[in-house]
Design a protein around this motif. Structure first.
Motif, short mmCIF file in Angstrom:
data_model
loop_
_atom_site.label_atom_id
_atom_site.label_comp_id
_atom_site.label_asym_id
_atom_site.label_seq_id
_atom_site.Cartn_x
_atom_site.Cartn_y
_atom_site.Cartn_z
N HIS A 72 0.21 -1.68 7.68
CA HIS A 72 0.61 -0.70 6.66
C HIS A 72 0.84 -1.46 5.35
O HIS A 72 1.44 -2.54 5.35
CB HIS A 72 1.88 0.04 7.09
CG HIS A 72 2.15 1.22 6.23
ND1 HIS A 72 2.78 1.13 5.02
CD2 HIS A 72 1.83 2.52 6.39
CE1 HIS A 72 2.86 2.32 4.46
NE2 HIS A 72 2.29 3.19 5.28
N ASP A 74 2.86 -1.52 2.95
CA ASP A 74 4.18 -1.51 2.31
C ASP A 74 4.40 -2.71 1.39
O ASP A 74 4.97 -2.58 0.30
CB ASP A 74 5.30 -1.50 3.35
CG ASP A 74 5.40 -0.19 4.09
OD1 ASP A 74 4.90 0.83 3.59
OD2 ASP A 74 5.96 -0.18 5.20
N ARG A 88 -4.03 7.60 4.07
CA ARG A 88 -4.11 6.56 5.11
C ARG A 88 -4.77 5.31 4.55
O ARG A 88 -5.97 5.24 4.38
CB ARG A 88 -4.91 7.10 6.30
CG ARG A 88 -4.84 6.20 7.48
CD ARG A 88 -4.64 6.94 8.78
NE ARG A 88 -4.45 5.96 9.81
CZ ARG A 88 -5.35 5.65 10.72
NH1 ARG A 88 -6.49 6.29 10.75
NH2 ARG A 88 -5.12 4.71 11.60
N VAL A 90 -4.61 0.77 4.61
CA VAL A 90 -4.15 -0.43 5.30
C VAL A 90 -4.25 -1.61 4.34
O VAL A 90 -5.04 -1.61 3.40
CB VAL A 90 -4.96 -0.76 6.58
CG1 VAL A 90 -4.84 0.35 7.61
CG2 VAL A 90 -6.40 -1.06 6.26
#
Length: 166
Positions: A72, A74, A88, A90
């Motif tokens: 993810h 983040d 979505r 990555v």
């Protein structure tokens, strides 16, 4: 060249992945480029990636020859890069190719195989950073036609940022 998609790494792969990381680190040091060292990526990093289901590998003749982490993104939020808003995405990181395969066009083929896997999984965007002094990686990433966005600095290292809309 046929598409060579990675497979999810297994817990039993941890030592072999660490050996791959160490071999690539040593090869990169000989050519004057490496932000990796004996402490990074560590066995702890590998275990966390395995536990999260983020670590993927490519195998040839039963041996791991490349690895990448898809997690993810983040860590990439709030670093001053104008990523495309998608549901979505990555982050691709720790892409590593066995030194015995480097310089033969294999990294690009593996990287593209990973993108095909992400498409199949419904991922809409892949985001990643490339250290500015890593000319080999920069050639791969610009060669696949991904959007280069703003430059950024992380952990004292200057990076280019890239995004692939899938």
């Amino acid at each position: 060249m046929p598409v060579n998609k990675p497979e999810l790494a297994r817990d039993t792969d941890a030592r072999e992945i660490l050996a791959l990381y160490r071999a690539a680190t040593e090869a990169a040091k000989r050519t004057g480029h490496s932000h990796w060292d004996e402490g990074y990526p560590s066995e702890e990093t590998i275990r966390a990636d395995l536990k999260g289901g983020y670590l993927y590998v490519w195998r040839e003749d039963g041996n791991i020859v490349a690895a990448i982490t898809y997690m993810h993104p983040d860590d990439l939020d709030g670093i001053g890069v104008s990523w495309t808003p998608v549901e979505r995405a990555v982050e691709a990181c720790r892409f590593c190719l066995s030194p015995t395969l480097q310089g033969k066009g294999r990294a690009k083929a593996f990287f593209l195989g990973g993108i095909e896997l992400l498409r199949e999984q419904g991922v809409q965007a892949m985001r990643y950073l490339c250290a500015k002094d890593n000319a080999a990686a920069y050639r791969i990433y610009t060669g696949v036609g991904h959007r280069q966005l703003e430059d950024t600095e992380q952990h004292g290292i200057d990076f280019y940022s890239f995004e692939a809309l899938l």
